[in-house]
Write a protein that holds these residues in place. Structure first.
Motif, PDB file in Angstrom:
ATOM      1  N   UNK A   1       0.856  -1.191   0.000  1.00 31.02           N
ATOM      2  CA  UNK A   1       0.000   0.000   0.000  1.00 31.02           C
ATOM      3  C   UNK A   1       0.889   1.237   0.000  1.00 31.02           C
ATOM      4  N   UNK A   2       0.615   2.213  -0.870  1.00 30.15           N
ATOM      5  CA  UNK A   2       1.491   3.389  -0.985  1.00 30.15           C
ATOM      6  C   UNK A   2       1.721   4.111   0.346  1.00 30.15           C
ATOM      7  N   UNK A   3       0.688   4.334   1.135  1.00 30.36           N
ATOM      8  CA  UNK A   3       0.861   5.036   2.405  1.00 30.36           C
ATOM      9  C   UNK A   3       1.750   4.276   3.364  1.00 30.36           C
ATOM     10  N   UNK A   4       1.575   2.960   3.426  1.00 25.46           N
ATOM     11  CA  UNK A   4       2.405   2.137   4.320  1.00 25.46           C
ATOM     12  C   UNK A   4       3.847   2.104   3.851  1.00 25.46           C
ATOM     13  N   UNK A   5       4.041   2.018   2.544  1.00 28.93           N
ATOM     14  CA  UNK A   5       5.375   1.992   1.974  1.00 28.93           C
ATOM     15  C   UNK A   5       6.113   3.311   2.254  1.00 28.93           C
ATOM     16  N   UNK A   6       5.410   4.419   2.095  1.00 34.64           N
ATOM     17  CA  UNK A   6       6.017   5.732   2.378  1.00 34.64           C
ATOM     18  C   UNK A   6       6.338   5.872   3.862  1.00 34.64           C
ATOM     19  N   UNK A   7       5.430   5.390   4.717  1.00 34.70           N
ATOM     20  CA  UNK A   7       5.682   5.435   6.158  1.00 34.70           C
ATOM     21  C   UNK A   7       6.918   4.617   6.494  1.00 34.70           C
TER      22      UNK A   7
END
Length: 129
Positions: free
Chosen positions: A89-95
């Protein structure tokens, strides 16, 4: 425990124990202030004096919730270090990328309170303090 060398290291065992205590405290504190009313002034007032206590308790619980979330974020960072699959998931990856930049892997064991607070600050403010 997310230790690099299970048995030789504790990894996040201490963080897990602390988060369990945070959840227990949040549960205990979640009892409505009105449930603890104490009649005063010849039974003319009962719940009003507990409003301030409820607000203060909510503030304390919000802080504990931040530490709980910071602990989980630290777990995400350490899980990636010990070989867990990277989140898609993009948000999790960025986090995760932000956590990797902010926090060194737990290898060897060390006190983790500052790391938990840094992760919590990252989650709340979007940047570490």
């Amino acid at each position: 425990m997310l230790a690099v060398e299970p048995g030789a290291q504790h990894g996040l065992q201490g963080v897990q124990l602390a988060t369990t205590a945070f959840v227990a405290e949040i549960r205990r504190a979640a009892v409505p202030a009105g449930m603890q009313s104490l009649p005063t002034n010849l039974h003319n007032q009962d719940i009003v004096p507990f409003g301030t206590q409820a607000a203060l308790r909510s503030y304390d619980m919000a802080e504990l919730l931040g530490l709980l979330c910071g602990s989980l974020a630290l777990g995400l960072r350490q899980a990636a270090h010990v070989g867990a699959r990277r989140p898609t998931a993009p948000g999790c990856s960025e986090l995760l990328d932000s956590l990797v930049e902010l926090i060194e892997p737990v290898e060897p064991d060390r006190p983790l309170d500052a790391d938990v607070r840094a992760a919590a600050d990252l989650l709340v403010r979007g940047d570490p303090t």
